[in-house]
Design a protein around this motif. Structure first.
Motif, short mmCIF file in Angstrom:
data_model
loop_
_atom_site.label_atom_id
_atom_site.label_comp_id
_atom_site.label_asym_id
_atom_site.label_seq_id
_atom_site.Cartn_x
_atom_site.Cartn_y
_atom_site.Cartn_z
N GLY A 74 0.83 -1.21 0.00
CA GLY A 74 0.00 0.00 0.00
C GLY A 74 0.85 1.25 0.00
N TYR A 75 2.09 1.13 -0.54
CA TYR A 75 3.06 2.22 -0.52
C TYR A 75 3.27 2.73 0.90
CZ TYR A 75 2.78 2.22 -5.60
OH TYR A 75 2.82 1.86 -6.92
N ALA A 76 3.53 1.78 1.81
CA ALA A 76 3.74 2.12 3.21
C ALA A 76 4.95 3.03 3.38
CB ALA A 76 3.92 0.85 4.04
N ASN A 77 4.84 3.94 4.34
CA ASN A 77 5.92 4.86 4.68
C ASN A 77 6.34 4.61 6.12
OD1 ASN A 77 7.59 7.06 5.24
ND2 ASN A 77 6.40 8.49 4.03
N GLY A 78 5.91 5.46 7.06
CA GLY A 78 6.33 5.34 8.44
C GLY A 78 5.70 4.15 9.15
N ASN A 79 6.45 3.59 10.11
CA ASN A 79 5.98 2.45 10.90
C ASN A 79 6.37 2.63 12.36
OD1 ASN A 79 5.22 0.46 8.60
ND2 ASN A 79 7.31 1.05 8.07
N THR A 80 5.59 2.03 13.23
CA THR A 80 5.94 1.97 14.65
C THR A 80 5.26 0.75 15.25
OG1 THR A 80 6.12 3.31 16.66
CG2 THR A 80 4.00 3.35 15.52
N ARG A 81 5.47 0.53 16.55
CA ARG A 81 4.77 -0.53 17.28
C ARG A 81 3.97 0.11 18.41
NH1 ARG A 81 8.53 -5.56 18.81
NH2 ARG A 81 6.55 -6.68 18.69
N ASP A 82 2.82 -0.47 18.70
CA ASP A 82 2.04 0.04 19.81
C ASP A 82 2.40 -0.70 21.09
OD1 ASP A 82 0.72 -2.42 19.72
OD2 ASP A 82 -1.17 -1.60 18.97
N GLY A 83 1.69 -0.39 22.18
CA GLY A 83 2.02 -0.98 23.47
C GLY A 83 1.83 -2.48 23.52
N ALA A 84 1.03 -3.02 22.60
CA ALA A 84 0.82 -4.46 22.53
C ALA A 84 1.78 -5.14 21.55
CB ALA A 84 -0.62 -4.76 22.14
N GLY A 85 2.71 -4.37 20.98
CA GLY A 85 3.68 -4.93 20.07
C GLY A 85 3.22 -5.06 18.64
N ARG A 86 2.04 -4.51 18.32
CA ARG A 86 1.51 -4.62 16.96
C ARG A 86 2.12 -3.55 16.05
NH1 ARG A 86 -4.65 -4.53 19.04
NH2 ARG A 86 -3.68 -2.75 20.10
N LEU A 87 2.29 -3.89 14.80
CA LEU A 87 2.84 -2.97 13.80
C LEU A 87 1.77 -1.98 13.36
CD1 LEU A 87 5.14 -2.25 11.73
CD2 LEU A 87 4.06 -3.91 10.20
#
Length: 300
Positions: A74-87
């Motif tokens: 999906g032409y992903a750009n920025g990424n992080t993880r939340d408190g539950a470890g999900r992308l």
């Protein structure tokens, strides 16, 4: 001041406590088109990052090297993880913010605001209260290179906050093109990069500082000016120093905004994150490559 190799540029004596003069800059991935959005998965000992124009996300590990994590992305750009470890990913092509659940399914967190589609969510971070914060410049709809050309449906290029209950709010609305963002270690300060000079030379290449209390945001004064190109992705270390991308590398700034030194990179830097076994490796996405360097401090 200790002698430094060519890839390190100390400017303030405090830099010596953060970057050892013998540490080396290493290219670990090459052959991409435009790398972005690095996020470290310590439980899997791997780095996930985006190769935006190639419409894919890649995975790198010391043991296995580089492989495709998701394509198309999906032409992903920025990424992080939340408190539950999900992308959590910002997707230019879908013009949304999406969460990858532990079973691999996708949950859309934000797609529309005020009756119109988002521009092209760019970078994302989370806060301890479970909120998701992201920037929404128009880069992904300006051409077909990083998404799909389209007319903007938002009146402004906002910084948004998705509350824990899913409510979407525009918390900052006066940027030309908001880009990278991150919190100070205590989450009382939100730093946001202004990258509007990419298309308008009159826009200053600055990082702005906002005071945060829950969902309330105030201030917005200039924290620092980037002297080469403009700022993009950034991260804080545990001491509150801000490590920001720039066209010549990574700039290290004190909590007061003083430029302490630079990690010089031979490609234009887009983003970075802390990771590695001890949390003191900086992974750097830069044009066609990904680099790493071990420093003397861990990420916040």
């Amino acid at each position: 001041m200790k002698p430094y190799p060519e890839h390190l540029l100390p400017i303030d004596g405090r830099f010596a406590d953060l970057v050892h003069p013998m540490t080396r800059l290493e290219r670990i991935v090459e052959g991409c088109t435009w790398t972005e959005g690095p996020v470290w998965f310590g439980d899997h000992r791997c780095l996930i990052f985006s190769d935006i124009p190639s419409d894919r996300m890649l995975r790198w590990s010391e043991a296995e090297g580089t492989s495709v994590f998701r394509a198309p992305s999906g032409y992903a750009n920025g990424n992080t993880r939340d408190g539950a470890g999900r992308l959590i990913s910002c997707r230019h092509g879908m013009r949304d913010v999406a969460r990858t659940e532990h079973d691999g399914s996708i949950t859309i967190l934000a797609r529309d605001f005020g009756g119109g589609r988002l521009n092209s969510p760019n970078d994302v971070t989370t806060s301890r209260d479970g909120a998701v914060w992201f920037t929404d410049p128009s880069y992904g709809i300006l051409s077909n290179f990083e998404g799909y050309r389209a007319e903007p449906e938002q009146e402004a290029r906002n910084v948004f906050r998705i509350a824990p209950d899913g409510t979407l709010g525009a918390v900052i609305q006066d940027f030309a093109q908001p880009n990278g963002l991150c919190f100070s270690p205590d989450e009382r300060v939100l730093y946001v990069a202004e990258s509007g000079s990419s298309h308008d030379a009159d826009v200053p290449s600055v990082i702005r500082r906002f005071d945060v209390e829950g969902a309330r945001v105030a201030g917005g004064e200039i924290f620092a000016e980037i002297d080469t190109g403009f700022p993009d992705g950034m991260r804080c270390d545990v001491h509150g120093n801000l490590w920001s991308s720039a066209w010549d590398g990574v700039h290290c700034l004190s909590p007061e905004g003083d430029l302490l030194g630079k990690i010089l990179v031979p490609e234009r830097v887009s983003n970075l994150c802390f990771g590695g076994p001890r949390g003191n490796t900086i992974f750097i996405t830069a044009t066609r490559s990904v680099y790493r360097i071990v420093v003397e401090v861990t990420g916040a």
